[in-house]
Design an enzyme around this catalytic site. Structure first.
Site, mmCIF file in Angstrom:
data_model
loop_
_atom_site.group_PDB
_atom_site.id
_atom_site.type_symbol
_atom_site.label_atom_id
_atom_site.label_comp_id
_atom_site.label_asym_id
_atom_site.label_seq_id
_atom_site.Cartn_x
_atom_site.Cartn_y
_atom_site.Cartn_z
ATOM 1 N N CYS A 1 -1.305 -1.675 -5.291
ATOM 2 C CA CYS A 1 0.136 -1.416 -5.348
ATOM 3 C C CYS A 1 0.825 -1.898 -4.075
ATOM 4 O O CYS A 1 1.941 -2.413 -4.133
ATOM 5 C CB CYS A 1 0.395 0.062 -5.589
ATOM 6 S SG CYS A 1 -0.131 0.592 -7.233
ATOM 7 N N GLU B 1 3.454 2.515 -9.544
ATOM 8 C CA GLU B 1 4.273 1.595 -8.755
ATOM 9 C C GLU B 1 4.393 0.231 -9.435
ATOM 10 O O GLU B 1 5.478 -0.341 -9.510
ATOM 11 C CB GLU B 1 3.699 1.415 -7.341
ATOM 12 C CG GLU B 1 3.680 2.675 -6.516
ATOM 13 C CD GLU B 1 2.391 3.483 -6.658
ATOM 14 O OE1 GLU B 1 2.102 4.290 -5.760
ATOM 15 O OE2 GLU B 1 1.667 3.316 -7.664
ATOM 16 N N HIS C 1 -0.695 1.055 -12.720
ATOM 17 C CA HIS C 1 -0.375 2.141 -11.797
ATOM 18 C C HIS C 1 1.127 2.384 -11.842
ATOM 19 O O HIS C 1 1.909 1.512 -12.253
ATOM 20 C CB HIS C 1 -0.810 1.781 -10.381
ATOM 21 C CG HIS C 1 -2.294 1.768 -10.188
ATOM 22 N ND1 HIS C 1 -2.881 1.871 -8.945
ATOM 23 C CD2 HIS C 1 -3.320 1.659 -11.070
ATOM 24 C CE1 HIS C 1 -4.187 1.837 -9.065
ATOM 25 N NE2 HIS C 1 -4.479 1.696 -10.345
ATOM 26 N N CYS D 1 -1.851 2.615 -3.299
ATOM 27 C CA CYS D 1 -3.197 2.076 -3.144
ATOM 28 C C CYS D 1 -3.096 0.613 -2.696
ATOM 29 O O CYS D 1 -2.004 0.043 -2.673
ATOM 30 C CB CYS D 1 -3.956 2.181 -4.470
ATOM 31 S SG CYS D 1 -3.460 0.942 -5.695
#
Length: 156
Positions: free
Chosen positions: A86, A55, A53, A83
């Protein structure tokens, strides 16, 4: 600090990622003392890495750039509210603040709904969609005892 400048860059990274076909519509920037330290885009599908992801990628890049596993004096800017995965990575990295542009409900409307994960966390392990089973073996605590006894450990 010009937070909007860094947030705009995170959103631009998300857009660039979509247009280049590298992954989902997410981007992140990590700044320290008003300077960009690292950036990240979602590249889950192109790297075949479900943890890639924006991040997490930005955190990995920033830690590598700074030579540390914690980002105490850094700020994370992300194109969307993080999310659960993350969020966990962010807390382990310990930046001093997080700024985000879109909300998780905006991501859900685009097909990135992570609410089921929050629901799963609250369930007993055996009742989750993917069941979790805790099995006690004789040696199950030996890594923790070794850690307690290790004289050169680096606490985090």
């Amino acid at each position: 600090m010009n937070h909007e400048k860094f947030l705009k860059r995170a959103v631009d990274l998300a857009l660039e990622g979509v247009k280049a076909g590298v992954g989902g519509p997410f981007g992140a920037v990590i700044a320290k003392d008003g300077l960009t330290i690292a950036e990240g885009q979602n590249n889950v599908t192109t790297s075949n890495d479900p943890t890639a992801h924006a991040e997490v990628t930005a955190i990995r890049n920033a830690c590598k750039a700074l030579g540390t596993y914690q980002l105490d004096d850094c700020i994370l800017y992300t194109s969307c509210e993080p999310c659960p995965m993350c969020l966990g990575a962010i807390y382990w990295a310990r930046p001093k603040a997080v700024f985000y542009a879109a909300e998780h409900t905006d991501a859900a409307e685009a097909g990135f709904d992570d609410s089921f994960i929050y629901n799963e966390i609250d369930k007993p392990a055996g009742e989750r969609t993917i069941p979790f089973y805790q099995v006690t073996i004789l040696e199950h605590l030996s890594p923790f005892q070794a850690w307690r006894d290790f004289s050169n450990k680096k606490e985090y």
